[in-house]
Design an enzyme around this catalytic site. Structure first.
Site, PDB file in Angstrom:
ATOM      1  N   HIS A  80      78.685 -60.236   8.094  1.00 52.81           N
ATOM      2  CA  HIS A  80      79.237 -61.599   8.181  1.00 52.81           C
ATOM      3  C   HIS A  80      79.300 -62.307   6.841  1.00 52.81           C
ATOM      4  O   HIS A  80      79.338 -63.537   6.787  1.00 52.81           O
ATOM      5  CB  HIS A  80      78.436 -62.417   9.209  1.00 52.81           C
ATOM      6  CG  HIS A  80      78.578 -61.888  10.605  1.00 52.81           C
ATOM      7  ND1 HIS A  80      77.597 -61.968  11.562  1.00 52.81           N
ATOM      8  CD2 HIS A  80      79.613 -61.222  11.191  1.00 52.81           C
ATOM      9  CE1 HIS A  80      78.024 -61.402  12.678  1.00 52.81           C
ATOM     10  NE2 HIS A  80      79.230 -60.939  12.474  1.00 52.81           N
ATOM     11  N   CYS A 140      89.381 -71.260  -9.201  1.00 54.93           N
ATOM     12  CA  CYS A 140      89.090 -69.825  -9.266  1.00 54.93           C
ATOM     13  C   CYS A 140      89.130 -69.354 -10.714  1.00 54.93           C
ATOM     14  O   CYS A 140      90.098 -69.624 -11.422  1.00 54.93           O
ATOM     15  CB  CYS A 140      90.131 -69.067  -8.440  1.00 54.93           C
ATOM     16  SG  CYS A 140      90.081 -67.283  -8.692  1.00 54.93           S
ATOM     17  N   ASN A 200      62.872 -57.798  19.580  1.00 56.07           N
ATOM     18  CA  ASN A 200      63.316 -59.184  19.708  1.00 56.07           C
ATOM     19  C   ASN A 200      62.113 -60.018  20.124  1.00 56.07           C
ATOM     20  O   ASN A 200      61.182 -59.497  20.727  1.00 56.07           O
ATOM     21  CB  ASN A 200      64.423 -59.310  20.771  1.00 56.07           C
ATOM     22  CG  ASN A 200      65.804 -59.361  20.150  1.00 56.07           C
ATOM     23  OD1 ASN A 200      65.979 -59.795  19.011  1.00 56.07           O
ATOM     24  ND2 ASN A 200      66.794 -58.916  20.918  1.00 56.07           N
ATOM     25  N   CYS A 221      88.180 -66.408  -3.368  1.00 59.40           N
ATOM     26  CA  CYS A 221      89.422 -67.142  -3.593  1.00 59.40           C
ATOM     27  C   CYS A 221      90.422 -66.754  -2.507  1.00 59.40           C
ATOM     28  O   CYS A 221      90.666 -65.569  -2.287  1.00 59.40           O
ATOM     29  CB  CYS A 221      89.984 -66.818  -4.966  1.00 59.40           C
ATOM     30  SG  CYS A 221      91.594 -67.552  -5.245  1.00 59.40           S
ATOM     31  N   TYR A 265      77.496 -75.439   2.952  1.00 56.86           N
ATOM     32  CA  TYR A 265      77.056 -74.192   2.318  1.00 56.86           C
ATOM     33  C   TYR A 265      76.282 -74.433   1.026  1.00 56.86           C
ATOM     34  O   TYR A 265      75.404 -73.633   0.676  1.00 56.86           O
ATOM     35  CB  TYR A 265      78.236 -73.222   2.147  1.00 56.86           C
ATOM     36  CG  TYR A 265      78.626 -72.655   3.484  1.00 56.86           C
ATOM     37  CD1 TYR A 265      77.885 -71.631   4.065  1.00 56.86           C
ATOM     38  CD2 TYR A 265      79.671 -73.213   4.217  1.00 56.86           C
ATOM     39  CE1 TYR A 265      78.199 -71.159   5.326  1.00 56.86           C
ATOM     40  CE2 TYR A 265      79.990 -72.742   5.481  1.00 56.86           C
ATOM     41  CZ  TYR A 265      79.244 -71.712   6.026  1.00 56.86           C
ATOM     42  OH  TYR A 265      79.528 -71.248   7.288  1.00 56.86           O
ATOM     43  N   ASN A 279      73.037 -60.983   8.836  1.00 54.76           N
ATOM     44  CA  ASN A 279      72.600 -62.160   8.092  1.00 54.76           C
ATOM     45  C   ASN A 279      73.370 -62.323   6.790  1.00 54.76           C
ATOM     46  O   ASN A 279      73.743 -61.350   6.146  1.00 54.76           O
ATOM     47  CB  ASN A 279      71.100 -62.060   7.786  1.00 54.76           C
ATOM     48  CG  ASN A 279      70.280 -62.021   9.068  1.00 54.76           C
ATOM     49  OD1 ASN A 279      70.760 -62.421  10.120  1.00 54.76           O
ATOM     50  ND2 ASN A 279      69.056 -61.537   8.972  1.00 54.76           N
ATOM     51  N   VAL A 280      73.548 -63.579   6.385  1.00 57.12           N
ATOM     52  CA  VAL A 280      74.261 -63.865   5.139  1.00 57.12           C
ATOM     53  C   VAL A 280      73.278 -64.185   4.009  1.00 57.12           C
ATOM     54  O   VAL A 280      73.686 -64.430   2.876  1.00 57.12           O
ATOM     55  CB  VAL A 280      75.280 -65.018   5.313  1.00 57.12           C
ATOM     56  CG1 VAL A 280      76.332 -64.641   6.353  1.00 57.12           C
ATOM     57  CG2 VAL A 280      74.597 -66.327   5.697  1.00 57.12           C
ATOM     58  N   ASP A 281      71.986 -64.194   4.322  1.00 55.48           N
ATOM     59  CA  ASP A 281      70.983 -64.477   3.282  1.00 55.48           C
ATOM     60  C   ASP A 281      70.739 -63.229   2.424  1.00 55.48           C
ATOM     61  O   ASP A 281      71.262 -62.151   2.710  1.00 55.48           O
ATOM     62  CB  ASP A 281      69.669 -64.982   3.912  1.00 55.48           C
ATOM     63  CG  ASP A 281      68.998 -63.928   4.796  1.00 55.48           C
ATOM     64  OD1 ASP A 281      68.684 -62.834   4.283  1.00 55.48           O
ATOM     65  OD2 ASP A 281      68.756 -64.200   5.983  1.00 55.48           O
ATOM     66  N   CYS A 339      93.844 -65.115  -4.567  1.00 56.23           N
ATOM     67  CA  CYS A 339      93.844 -63.772  -5.165  1.00 56.23           C
ATOM     68  C   CYS A 339      92.757 -62.864  -4.594  1.00 56.23           C
ATOM     69  O   CYS A 339      92.632 -61.716  -4.983  1.00 56.23           O
ATOM     70  CB  CYS A 339      93.710 -63.881  -6.686  1.00 56.23           C
ATOM     71  SG  CYS A 339      92.082 -64.404  -7.237  1.00 56.23           S
TER      72      CYS A 339
HETATM   73 ZN   LIG Z   1      91.928 -66.671  -7.386  1.00 54.02          ZN
END
Ligand SMILES: [Zn+2]
Length: 235
Positions: A108, A135, A198, A116, A57, A91-93, A119
């Protein structure tokens, strides 16, 4: 049916970011080919692969920083400015946000965030590398990219189902660049005027459910879709 009055639901996937050069795990080259998806995106074993997961990542954030939104992201933004739009993406961008979109629903997760596990605080890391600092809220050391992994509960899915349930005959749904393999599109598009874009036909998407279909790159399709929407809305 009075499409002039209704809202627009936009549902995008990897295809909208493909022309910006962001690789996906279905591509066999680039960043993804060096990693096994089931080792770096798998909720069952990510703790065991902690270093590898963060290495992966970190590289994806680095890649995102040098990527730019394309005209398809920009037109989605234009639509959100001119009409009542609910903007959902797989998308995560952050390319929709960088094109100017506000209130994007990321089904997603989001690459620029960590969460974290102790928590549940979600915090921004931006495009930075995560160097295993604890964290900032509780000092725990188990931090996860805020990405929904395989075998992990996706908290935004219920919101997505509610949105599609709320679609009525006056609404427009635009599906952009998704294979239908992770989320079953066919079961979501019931009412309203439905547009599909598409690159090519996909086995998991029933094209007979759609009123208007663009089988081409999203960068060439979105300008045409924009014109179609403007025409519908001005009739
Ligand atoms: Zn935490």
């Amino acid at each position: 049916m009075d499409l002039k009055q209704g809202k627009i639901v936009i549902f995008s996937g990897a295809g909208i970011s493909a022309d910006s050069g962001l690789a996906t795990f279905r591509d066999n080259d680039g960043l993804w080919s060096k990693y096994n998806v089931m080792e770096v995106c798998n909720y069952k074993n990510w703790r065991r692969n902690y270093k590898l997961v963060h290495e992966f990542y970190n590289l994806r954030r680095q890649e995102l920083q040098t990527t730019k939104p394309n005209i398809a992201h920009e037109i989605v933004c234009k639509l959100t400015e001119e009409f009542e739009v609910i903007n959902i993406t797989q998308n995560v961008d952050d390319l929709l946000e960088r094109a100017g979109c506000k209130d994007v629903i990321h089904l997603h997760g989001f690459l620029k965030e960590l969460r974290c596990e102790e928590c549940e605080t979600i915090f921004e890391i931006g495009y930075e590398q995560y160097n295993f600092t604890p964290c900032p809220t509780c000092n725990a050391t188990l931090l996860k990219p805020n990405i929904v992994f395989f075998f992990e509960h996706a908290p935004q899915y219920q919101k997505m189902y509610n949105i599609f349930d709320s679609v009525c005959e006056n609404d427009i749904i635009i599906v952009i660049g998704t294979s239908g393999e992770v989320i079953n599109i066919n079961s979501l598009v019931n009412k309203g005027y439905k547009i599909l874009n598409n690159l090519e036909s996909r086995d998991m998407i029933d094209e007979s459910l759609f009123d208007s279909i663009y089988l081409e790159s999203s960068t060439t399709a979105l300008p045409k879709i924009y014109k179609e929407i403007k025409k519908i809305k001005s009739l």
